[in-house]
Design a protein around this motif. Sequence first.
Motif, PDB file in Angstrom:
ATOM      1  N   TRP A   8      51.261  74.624 -73.510  1.00  0.00           N
ATOM      2  CA  TRP A   8      51.944  73.697 -72.603  1.00  0.00           C
ATOM      3  C   TRP A   8      51.491  72.255 -72.843  1.00  0.00           C
ATOM      4  CZ3 TRP A   8      50.761  78.633 -71.255  1.00  0.00           C
ATOM      5  CH2 TRP A   8      51.812  79.410 -70.774  1.00  0.00           C
ATOM      6  N   CYS A   9      50.199  72.023 -72.976  1.00  0.00           N
ATOM      7  CA  CYS A   9      49.653  70.659 -72.955  1.00  0.00           C
ATOM      8  C   CYS A   9      49.454  70.061 -74.342  1.00  0.00           C
ATOM      9  CB  CYS A   9      48.324  70.629 -72.213  1.00  0.00           C
ATOM     10  SG  CYS A   9      48.451  71.258 -70.538  1.00  0.00           S
ATOM     11  N   PRO A  11      47.464  69.647 -78.159  1.00  0.00           N
ATOM     12  CA  PRO A  11      46.088  69.737 -78.652  1.00  0.00           C
ATOM     13  C   PRO A  11      45.085  69.143 -77.668  1.00  0.00           C
ATOM     14  CG  PRO A  11      47.358  68.111 -79.906  1.00  0.00           C
ATOM     15  CD  PRO A  11      48.317  68.787 -78.984  1.00  0.00           C
ATOM     16  N   ARG A  12      44.064  69.937 -77.346  1.00  0.00           N
ATOM     17  CA  ARG A  12      43.024  69.497 -76.413  1.00  0.00           C
ATOM     18  C   ARG A  12      41.656  69.928 -76.943  1.00  0.00           C
ATOM     19  NH1 ARG A  12      44.518  68.025 -71.128  1.00  0.00           N
ATOM     20  NH2 ARG A  12      46.676  67.322 -71.156  1.00  0.00           N
ATOM     21  N   GLU A  16      37.722  71.822 -72.774  1.00  0.00           N
ATOM     22  CA  GLU A  16      38.633  72.049 -71.652  1.00  0.00           C
ATOM     23  C   GLU A  16      38.967  73.528 -71.465  1.00  0.00           C
ATOM     24  OE1 GLU A  16      42.157  69.634 -71.719  1.00  0.00           O
ATOM     25  OE2 GLU A  16      41.053  67.795 -72.057  1.00  0.00           O
ATOM     26  N   ARG A  61      40.277  73.604 -67.685  1.00  0.00           N
ATOM     27  CA  ARG A  61      40.147  72.241 -67.145  1.00  0.00           C
ATOM     28  C   ARG A  61      41.436  71.438 -67.343  1.00  0.00           C
ATOM     29  NH1 ARG A  61      35.907  75.603 -67.744  1.00  0.00           N
ATOM     30  NH2 ARG A  61      35.265  74.791 -69.760  1.00  0.00           N
ATOM     31  N   GLY A  62      42.527  72.148 -67.653  1.00  0.00           N
ATOM     32  CA  GLY A  62      43.819  71.492 -67.815  1.00  0.00           C
ATOM     33  C   GLY A  62      44.841  72.167 -66.913  1.00  0.00           C
ATOM     34  N   CYS A  63      45.852  72.802 -67.536  1.00  0.00           N
ATOM     35  CA  CYS A  63      46.942  73.393 -66.747  1.00  0.00           C
ATOM     36  C   CYS A  63      46.585  74.773 -66.189  1.00  0.00           C
ATOM     37  CB  CYS A  63      48.207  73.475 -67.594  1.00  0.00           C
ATOM     38  SG  CYS A  63      48.081  74.624 -68.985  1.00  0.00           S
ATOM     39  N   ARG A  64      45.388  75.292 -66.553  1.00  0.00           N
ATOM     40  CA  ARG A  64      44.883  76.563 -66.030  1.00  0.00           C
ATOM     41  C   ARG A  64      45.762  77.758 -66.415  1.00  0.00           C
ATOM     42  NH1 ARG A  64      43.620  72.844 -62.517  1.00  0.00           N
ATOM     43  NH2 ARG A  64      45.373  73.121 -61.139  1.00  0.00           N
ATOM     44  N   ARG A  65      46.366  77.697 -67.604  1.00  0.00           N
ATOM     45  CA  ARG A  65      47.139  78.841 -68.101  1.00  0.00           C
ATOM     46  C   ARG A  65      46.294  79.637 -69.091  1.00  0.00           C
ATOM     47  NH1 ARG A  65      50.312  79.048 -64.155  1.00  0.00           N
ATOM     48  NH2 ARG A  65      49.122  77.219 -63.669  1.00  0.00           N
TER      49      ARG A  65
ATOM     50  N   PRO B  67      55.793  69.355 -69.572  1.00  0.00           N
ATOM     51  CA  PRO B  67      54.341  69.292 -69.331  1.00  0.00           C
ATOM     52  C   PRO B  67      53.792  67.873 -69.383  1.00  0.00           C
ATOM     53  CG  PRO B  67      54.843  71.103 -70.803  1.00  0.00           C
ATOM     54  CD  PRO B  67      56.134  70.347 -70.593  1.00  0.00           C
ATOM     55  N   ASN B  68      52.875  67.602 -68.469  1.00  0.00           N
ATOM     56  CA  ASN B  68      52.126  66.339 -68.472  1.00  0.00           C
ATOM     57  C   ASN B  68      53.007  65.104 -68.368  1.00  0.00           C
ATOM     58  OD1 ASN B  68      49.351  67.453 -68.839  1.00  0.00           O
ATOM     59  ND2 ASN B  68      50.306  68.303 -70.660  1.00  0.00           N
ATOM     60  N   TRP B  84      53.152  66.589 -63.071  1.00  0.00           N
ATOM     61  CA  TRP B  84      53.132  67.970 -63.569  1.00  0.00           C
ATOM     62  C   TRP B  84      51.679  68.364 -63.821  1.00  0.00           C
ATOM     63  CZ3 TRP B  84      51.209  70.726 -67.631  1.00  0.00           C
ATOM     64  CH2 TRP B  84      51.811  71.955 -67.953  1.00  0.00           C
ATOM     65  N   LEU B  85      51.209  69.415 -63.141  1.00  0.00           N
ATOM     66  CA  LEU B  85      49.831  69.878 -63.374  1.00  0.00           C
ATOM     67  C   LEU B  85      49.801  71.187 -64.145  1.00  0.00           C
ATOM     68  CD1 LEU B  85      48.024  69.205 -59.969  1.00  0.00           C
ATOM     69  CD2 LEU B  85      48.280  67.692 -61.924  1.00  0.00           C
ATOM     70  N   GLY B  86      50.898  71.916 -64.097  1.00  0.00           N
ATOM     71  CA  GLY B  86      50.990  73.203 -64.773  1.00  0.00           C
ATOM     72  C   GLY B  86      52.420  73.678 -64.624  1.00  0.00           C
ATOM     73  N   LEU B 144      40.851  62.933 -75.112  1.00  0.00           N
ATOM     74  CA  LEU B 144      42.306  62.928 -75.191  1.00  0.00           C
ATOM     75  C   LEU B 144      42.804  61.680 -75.915  1.00  0.00           C
ATOM     76  CD1 LEU B 144      44.236  64.995 -73.948  1.00  0.00           C
ATOM     77  CD2 LEU B 144      44.523  63.449 -72.018  1.00  0.00           C
ATOM     78  N   CYS B 156      50.824  62.136 -67.666  1.00  0.00           N
ATOM     79  CA  CYS B 156      49.656  62.501 -66.870  1.00  0.00           C
ATOM     80  C   CYS B 156      48.939  63.642 -67.590  1.00  0.00           C
ATOM     81  CB  CYS B 156      50.034  62.907 -65.448  1.00  0.00           C
ATOM     82  SG  CYS B 156      51.056  64.388 -65.340  1.00  0.00           S
ATOM     83  N   ALA B 157      47.685  63.885 -67.225  1.00  0.00           N
ATOM     84  CA  ALA B 157      46.926  64.963 -67.861  1.00  0.00           C
ATOM     85  C   ALA B 157      45.735  65.307 -66.990  1.00  0.00           C
ATOM     86  CB  ALA B 157      46.437  64.527 -69.243  1.00  0.00           C
ATOM     87  N   GLN B 158      45.397  66.584 -66.993  1.00  0.00           N
ATOM     88  CA  GLN B 158      44.133  67.011 -66.411  1.00  0.00           C
ATOM     89  C   GLN B 158      43.147  67.157 -67.566  1.00  0.00           C
ATOM     90  OE1 GLN B 158      44.626  69.885 -62.919  1.00  0.00           O
ATOM     91  NE2 GLN B 158      46.359  70.390 -64.226  1.00  0.00           N
ATOM     92  N   THR B 159      42.002  66.516 -67.437  1.00  0.00           N
ATOM     93  CA  THR B 159      41.045  66.530 -68.542  1.00  0.00           C
ATOM     94  C   THR B 159      39.672  66.121 -68.011  1.00  0.00           C
ATOM     95  OG1 THR B 159      40.659  65.719 -70.801  1.00  0.00           O
ATOM     96  CG2 THR B 159      41.626  64.149 -69.260  1.00  0.00           C
ATOM     97  N   HIS B 160      38.762  65.764 -68.927  1.00  0.00           N
ATOM     98  CA  HIS B 160      37.416  65.305 -68.572  1.00  0.00           C
ATOM     99  C   HIS B 160      37.270  63.824 -68.878  1.00  0.00           C
ATOM    100  CE1 HIS B 160      35.974  69.526 -69.826  1.00  0.00           C
ATOM    101  NE2 HIS B 160      35.833  69.447 -68.525  1.00  0.00           N
ATOM    102  N   LEU B 165      35.762  66.263 -64.086  1.00  0.00           N
ATOM    103  CA  LEU B 165      37.163  66.670 -64.105  1.00  0.00           C
ATOM    104  C   LEU B 165      38.012  65.600 -63.442  1.00  0.00           C
ATOM    105  CD1 LEU B 165      36.990  70.419 -63.066  1.00  0.00           C
ATOM    106  CD2 LEU B 165      37.517  69.485 -65.305  1.00  0.00           C
TER     107      LEU B 165
END
Lengths: 96, 208
Positions: A8-9, A11-12, A16, A61-65, B67-68, B84-86, B144, B156-160, B165
């Motif tokens: 989904w996201c 390359p990470r 994560e 630590r991202g979309c949790r998939r 996504p994102n 969008w988080l997931g 990222l 947007c993105a969830q990351t470190h 977090l």
Amino acid sequence: MLLIECPWCGPRDEQEFGYGGEAHIARPAKSAALDDAAWADYLFHRTNPKGLHFERWWHARGCRRWFNVARDTVSHEILAVYRIGEARPDIADGDR
Amino acid sequence: MVETVLRQSPLSTCHPEVGALAEIGEAGAALRERPYRTKVNLRGDAADKAFLKAVAGATGIELPLEPNRTAVIERQFGPVATLWLGPNEWLFTGAPDQAAALVEALDGALIGRHAAVNDLSGSRTTIELSGPRHLDLLAKGCALDLDLAAFPVGACAQTHIARALVILHRTAEDRVEIHVARSFAEYLWLWLLDAGAEYGVVTLAGAP
Ligand SMILES: [Zn+2]
């Protein structure tokens, strides 16, 4: 450090992700009927190959998939990434 | 909902050396807290057309399915951004004190559906990082690719960032919003100040 492509996201960074062990291990349909050896085999025994390995990863630590990765356990090369429920890609050890 | 009289931002003691807005011109980066902003989390099935329609009907918001990416709509109190988080999760962000109305509207529209709505406004604060060197600063703690080509306005993105977090949201070409858990906010604020020292980072008075 691995660069893992979340389906989904994109390359990470490996940081994560969480690792979920070998993929495509189905829970036995009639688990109550299994003897201890068969149950232990399902719970604990893994192929642990040197080379091509199909495994689960979690974009914690991202979309949790959860999703699947085909990775070479020697070189760490990632050969395929695919979603849970999708068929195991047709890759054989030594295809590279 | 938190009593507004009692609430205190996790960064309320963190910006004693506040600069003037004019200083941004000189500084490579600027930090500003945007406290108390509304944050409402939504879970539901993106493949369910009736769910998407119910959300749009109640709020006027078309949930982003890519996504994102974010979708922004204008309200009389300011913009509401939907992140969008997931594939089954979104975060609405907007001006303070809008959560109750948003939750009520969504709750009403989603009765009987497999969905969840939660007011998370108190769980995170928002740090706005801006300025010509803000990406150099972030690159010290975030793996990222945040180049405009890879992370454009509306991404947007969830990351470190520095192991904390965060949810990142690019709101303009020269700025990002960082949503961070309140327990990590002070740590991240101080890390950003430290990492930004070489760029002459300044702090600006907090403003929702
Ligand atoms: Zn992901």
